[in-house]
Scaffold this active site. Structure first.
Site, short mmCIF file in Angstrom:
data_model
loop_
_atom_site.label_atom_id
_atom_site.label_comp_id
_atom_site.label_asym_id
_atom_site.label_seq_id
_atom_site.Cartn_x
_atom_site.Cartn_y
_atom_site.Cartn_z
CG HIS A 1 17.55 73.75 48.82
ND1 HIS A 1 17.90 72.48 48.43
CD2 HIS A 1 18.42 74.57 48.18
CE1 HIS A 1 18.91 72.54 47.58
NE2 HIS A 1 19.25 73.81 47.41
CB THR B 1 20.54 67.69 47.90
OG1 THR B 1 21.65 68.08 48.72
CG2 THR B 1 19.46 68.75 47.98
CD GLN C 1 24.55 68.88 46.94
OE1 GLN C 1 25.33 69.67 46.43
NE2 GLN C 1 23.47 68.46 46.30
CE1 TYR D 1 22.09 80.36 43.17
CE2 TYR D 1 24.22 80.71 44.24
CZ TYR D 1 23.25 79.86 43.75
OH TYR D 1 23.43 78.51 43.86
NE ARG E 1 19.38 78.84 47.48
CZ ARG E 1 19.86 80.01 47.05
NH1 ARG E 1 19.68 81.09 47.77
NH2 ARG E 1 20.52 80.09 45.91
C1 LIG Z 1 23.41 80.36 47.61
C2 LIG Z 1 22.97 79.01 48.07
C3 LIG Z 1 23.29 77.90 47.29
C4 LIG Z 1 22.91 76.63 47.72
N1 LIG Z 1 23.29 75.53 46.98
C5 LIG Z 1 23.01 74.30 47.45
C6 LIG Z 1 23.51 73.15 46.78
O1 LIG Z 1 24.21 73.25 45.78
N2 LIG Z 1 23.18 71.94 47.29
C7 LIG Z 1 22.41 71.79 48.41
O2 LIG Z 1 22.14 70.68 48.83
N3 LIG Z 1 21.95 72.87 49.07
C8 LIG Z 1 22.23 74.12 48.63
N4 LIG Z 1 21.79 75.20 49.30
C9 LIG Z 1 21.04 75.02 50.57
C10 LIG Z 1 22.00 74.97 51.75
O3 LIG Z 1 22.78 73.80 51.71
C11 LIG Z 1 21.24 75.02 53.09
O4 LIG Z 1 20.25 74.02 53.09
C12 LIG Z 1 20.61 76.38 53.32
O5 LIG Z 1 21.47 77.41 52.91
C13 LIG Z 1 20.28 76.56 54.81
O6 LIG Z 1 19.66 77.76 55.07
P1 LIG Z 1 20.44 79.09 55.55
O7 LIG Z 1 21.11 79.65 54.34
O8 LIG Z 1 19.34 79.96 56.02
O9 LIG Z 1 21.42 78.68 56.61
C14 LIG Z 1 22.15 76.47 48.91
C15 LIG Z 1 21.85 77.60 49.68
C16 LIG Z 1 22.26 78.85 49.27
C17 LIG Z 1 21.93 80.04 50.14
#
Ligand SMILES: Cc1cc2nc3c(=O)[nH]c(=O)nc-3n(C[C@H](O)[C@H](O)[C@H](O)COP(=O)(O)O)c2cc1C
Length: 379
Positions: free
Chosen positions: A276, A156, A128, A25, A279
């Site tokens: 993101h 977000t 957030q 995940y 993702r």
């Molecule tokens: C496991 C996971 C869960 C995440 N959940 C959220 C979230 O709940 N809210 C959000 O704004 N971004 C979420 N993100 C995005 C992160 O805030 C961020 O934009 C992203 O991880 C940056 O890329 P990196 O993992 O390569 O550093 C999530 C990322 C990951 C890896």
């Protein structure tokens, strides 16, 4: 913890310590993972200019983020289900961030509730926000963030619908994990993780349980998001949130110049150039390729933060060189959390700090303010 030389070491250890469904995940991206990969490869393509015989005896990594002093140009990104990488993961990560003198952002989809984190840490943190169809609930969430004295609200904007992550479906990822034989065998081989989660304050989405009707029966993130997140979210709602939230507002998830121009007019203090972490929209441009265009368009009107693919201090340098004022890190700290709880997050931050420090020295830069496109081999 064994010797951890780099974020990849922490990733490999986290893979051994965290059950597969939660490790994947965190680690993986949406659909064919093109954007996940290009976030990294585009960063690696950016080459730095080595400079010699510059007096770099004194180097200063301090900066300000959203007007507040920070020991490093780094903040911990909001992460859903952080407390499933390690029990009470949000509290542990927040403590590690605060000890290192950098901001921590709590996700709406966290396991620990806003109030849990507020009660367990010494300083304010960011919150957030995801916007749900039930606006009464969104209003209440904002009020809870105000009551918890959160110092910034990060809206977000890039998750009105969920990009499919194949591994979550294949792994049957639920919160808490269903006690199927496959999961039980996996968890049985991760006793430290299991003990941490059993000891943890909560086993489900702390900000939602008890506040949203029917939430007790919802275990699957994708099921919850499909049913509750509001796909009609628009710029008008940013005004509504602006009116409800008296403090610093940040817009996260911008990669398009037109959107950045619009974001700069909302009264938000900062925007985060982000896809993101690969993702959401697969096939989207890498965050780092979007960054310089957005900086050129609105960098003098709004503070520009960056995330996506940062795994080293060299990567932080690349983003700062292209005009980001600071970077958020997601997976880089999550791997640390899975590998070694609070000490693991602290070590991940320390690794990035040391790498950035050496990179500054070898590019002939002494302060964060000095970093600009001149440190790039092809400016
Ligand atoms: C496991 C996971 C869960 C995440 N959940 C959220 C979230 O709940 N809210 C959000 O704004 N971004 C979420 N993100 C995005 C992160 O805030 C961020 O934009 C992203 O991880 C940056 O890329 P990196 O993992 O390569 O550093 C999530 C990322 C990951 C890896």
């Amino acid at each position: 913890m064994r010797v951890m030389t780099c974020i990849e070491d922490m990733r490999l250890l986290a893979r051994r310590r965290v059950p597969k469904m939660f490790f994947e995940y965190a680690d993986r991206g949406s659909y064919a993972e093109e954007t996940l990969r290009i976030n990294r490869t585009d960063l690696e393509r950016i080459k730095l200019r080595q400079r010699v015989l510059v007096d770099v005896a004194r180097r200063d990594l301090r900066t300000t983020i959203l007007g507040e002093p920070a020991a490093l140009p780094i903040a911990l990104a909001p992460i859903g289900l952080c407390g499933m990488q390690w029990g009470d993961g949000e509290i542990l990560a927040c403590r590690a961030a605060q000890a290192a003198g950098i901001p921590f952002c709590l996700s709406t989809m966290s396991i620990c509730a806003i109030e849990d984190v507020a009660a367990a840490v010494a300083q304010p943190f960011w919150f957030q926000l995801y916007v749900m169809k039930d606006r009464g609930f969104v209003r209440a969430l904002i009020e809870r963030a105000i009551a918890a004295k959160c110092s910034a609200l990060v809206l977000t904007a890039d998750l009105q619908v969920l990009g499919q992550r194949h591994c979550d479906l294949r792994n049957g990822m639920t919160v808490p994990p269903e006690l199927k034989l496959r999961n039980l065998i996996d968890i049985a081989t991760k006793p430290a993780w299991a003990a941490s989660v059993l000891r943890g304050k909560r086993k489900t989405f702390g900000n939602l349980a008890g506040h949203v009707r029917g939430m007790e029966d919802v275990h699957s993130l994708s099921q919850w998001i499909a049913g509750q997140f509001d796909p009609s979210l628009s710029w008008k709602d940013v005004e509504w949130i602006r009116d409800l939230w008296p403090g610093t507002l940040v817009l996260k998830g911008v990669t398009d110049v037109e959107d950045a121009r619009r974001a700069a007019k909302t009264g938000a203090a900062a925007l985060v150039v982000s896809n993101h972490g690969g993702r959401q929209l697969d096939g989207a441009v890498s965050s780092i390729s979007a960054l310089p265009k957005i900086v050129d368009a609105v960098g003098s009107d709004i503070e520009i933060m960056f995330d996506g693919g940062i795994r080293s201090g060299q990567d932080v340098m690349r983003a700062l060189a292209l005009g980001a004022r600071s970077c958020m890190i997601g997976r880089a700290y999550l791997y640390g959390l899975g590998a070694g709880a609070q000490a693991g997050v602290a070590r991940a931050i320390e690794i990035l700090r040391n790498e950035l420090d050496v990179t500054m020295a070898l590019t002939g830069t002494r302060s964060i303010k000095e970093i600009g496109r001149q440190v790039l081999a092809e400016a």
